[in-house]
Design an enzyme around this catalytic site. Structure first.
Site, short mmCIF file in Angstrom:
data_model
loop_
_atom_site.label_atom_id
_atom_site.label_comp_id
_atom_site.label_asym_id
_atom_site.label_seq_id
_atom_site.Cartn_x
_atom_site.Cartn_y
_atom_site.Cartn_z
N CYS A 7 0.89 -1.17 0.00
CA CYS A 7 0.00 0.00 0.00
C CYS A 7 0.92 1.21 0.00
CB CYS A 7 -0.91 0.02 1.22
SG CYS A 7 -1.78 1.58 1.43
N CYS B 83 -0.58 4.33 2.44
CA CYS B 83 -0.47 4.22 3.91
C CYS B 83 0.13 2.84 4.18
CB CYS B 83 -1.80 4.50 4.61
SG CYS B 83 -3.29 3.85 3.85
N SER B 84 -0.61 1.93 4.76
CA SER B 84 -0.08 0.58 4.93
C SER B 84 -1.23 -0.41 5.04
CB SER B 84 0.82 0.50 6.16
OG SER B 84 2.00 1.25 5.95
N CYS B 85 -2.18 -0.31 4.10
CA CYS B 85 -3.34 -1.18 4.14
C CYS B 85 -2.90 -2.64 4.04
CB CYS B 85 -4.29 -0.82 3.00
SG CYS B 85 -4.96 0.84 3.18
#
Lengths: 206, 224
Positions: A110, A113-115
């Site tokens: 991602c 962000c950091s999905c």
């Protein structure tokens, strides 16, 4: 939204600079205002520290390896298929499983962000949340894979999935040769978290 | 690229340092507290996921780059709590906390399992998709939120102005560009669009490599 003006100090700058004190200050404030119950915080931490993690995803992968009907359902509608195994919830509302083959290797990132698919893999590891991974996985996945010790033939296409929406991806790794006699539980034990992100392969036991 | 969080394709970040599968889930105890506090505060219902993402994106580039992952969460949370009037700047700075009208929304320990299990599906009823699997589409260029200047969008900068192929259709999903700015959910068809790596980066590491993004319909236009 926060103001962009440099002369307007953002609210977070009012908190202590040291992060452990910062979180304590916020928790204390919200608890004193009656907005947070510390026992609920403990319950959330307990869930992600001990109850939800990559063993869930590994169980899904192993089942897909031994059960062709399940594998077909997983690839057609992963959300429904993993729900059959009891896995659902926050950050896993819309699951898609992507299958590694000799022709195509899948890898998930991602960049915004950091999905990450929490119900199947738990909380993402630090490297997945790092700037280096977010910046580079899309542009030079093979170079990143090499840093994980994975080298793929040029003939294997690399497909990077950037999780820009609420869809969360699970990589279904290739089942290693020589595991024909292993049962589902033993196969699940071979499946690493990184293999389900696409930064590792699954090896047969030595 | 309009904000610091949009870093896909950036040069200069150095190697990725893989961890061990056995590393602790929370490297520091406060990481776990930050995660739990963020989820518990979110349960107060004063903002949605897109609003909280945008709050982190609105950190100054200096703060964004200086903060570790959960420090970004904490900063975004503190900013949101003040913006939404849940707490005051004075309270953040240490003043005696005043009573809140939101105490009946406090997440109870016995409700945690249900809340986490339910999650928050983003799929909604909505318009039929304009594009079909296999259609060629071009992404919006430049990437931007067309409703709010400098607003939240989920079209990464590297994917702006590219021609790609629709590969998956996901039905209609909440539109972050609207939802992050309290303009309602305005659901739109959501697609996975796959791009040739050479198209995206000028050169591919190997021929045939691809990258895909999940993109809302208004990010896309047809290519004849």
């Amino acid at each position: 939204m926060p103001h962009d003006h440099a002369d307007d100090a953002p609210p977070h700058s009012l908190l202590p600079p040291e992060p452990a004190l910062r979180v304590k200050a916020l928790e204390t404030l919200l608890t004193r205002k009656g907005l947070v119950d510390p026992a609920a915080l403990d319950e959330i931490i307990e869930t992600y520290a001990h109850k939800v993690g990559p063993r869930n995803g590994a169980a899904v992968v192993a089942r897909a390896w031994v059960d062709a009907d399940f594998r077909a359902r997983l690839l057609a509608d992963a959300t429904a298929a993993v729900a059959e195994m009891g896995f659902a919830g926050r950050q896993g509302e819309h699951m898609v499983a992507v299958e590694n083959t000799p022709e195509q290797h899948n890898m998930v990132v991602c960049t915004l962000c950091s999905c990450y698919p929490w119900p199947l893999l738990g909380i993402p590891p630090g490297w997945y949340k790092s700037d280096a991974y977010r910046a580079r996985a899309v542009r030079e996945p093979r170079a990143v894979l090499a840093e994980f010790g994975v080298t793929l033939p040029d003939a294997t296409r690399v497909r990077v999935w950037d999780s820009t929406a609420e869809v969360r991806y699970l990589v279904l790794p290739m089942r290693p040769e020589g595991t024909g006699s292993m049962d589902e539980a033993a196969l699940a034990a071979l499946v690493s978290r990184d293999a389900m992100i696409g930064t590792a392969l699954v090896a047969a036991p030595t | 690229m309009s904000r610091v969080h949009d870093m896909g394709g950036r040069f200069g970040d150095g190697p990725v340092v893989p961890g061990s599968e056995d590393d602790p889930i929370f490297a520091q105890e406060w990481h776990a507290q930050a995660l739990a506090l963020t989820l518990a505060a979110g349960a107060l219902g004063q903002w949605n996921l897109d609003v909280s993402r945008h709050a982190r994106e609105c950190l100054s580039p200096g703060d964004y780059m200086a903060f570790s992952y959960y420090e970004k969460w904490l900063a975004g949370l503190a900013d949101l709590l003040v913006m939404r009037g849940v707490v005051t700047r004075a309270e953040l700075a240490g003043a005696i906390p005043a009573a809140s009208t939101l105490t009946d929304r406090r997440l109870k320990p016995e409700a945690v399992a249900g809340v986490l299990a339910r999650g928050g599906p983003a799929s909604r009823d909505g318009a039929a998709p304009r594009f079909a699997k296999g259609d060629r589409v071009r992404t919006r260029h430049p990437t931007r939120n067309v409703m709010v200047d400098g607003g939240h969008t989920r079209l990464p900068g590297y994917a702006a102005g590219l021609v790609g192929t629709v590969e998956l259709l996901h039905g209609c999903h909440v539109f972050p560009d609207a939802n992050a700015h309290d303009q309602g959910e305005q659901p739109e068809p959501l697609y996975t669009v796959v791009f040739d790596a050479a198209e995206a980066w000028g050169r591919a590491e190997a021929p045939g490599d691809t990258v895909s993004c999940d993109l809302w319909e208004s990010y896309l236009e047809p290519v004849a």
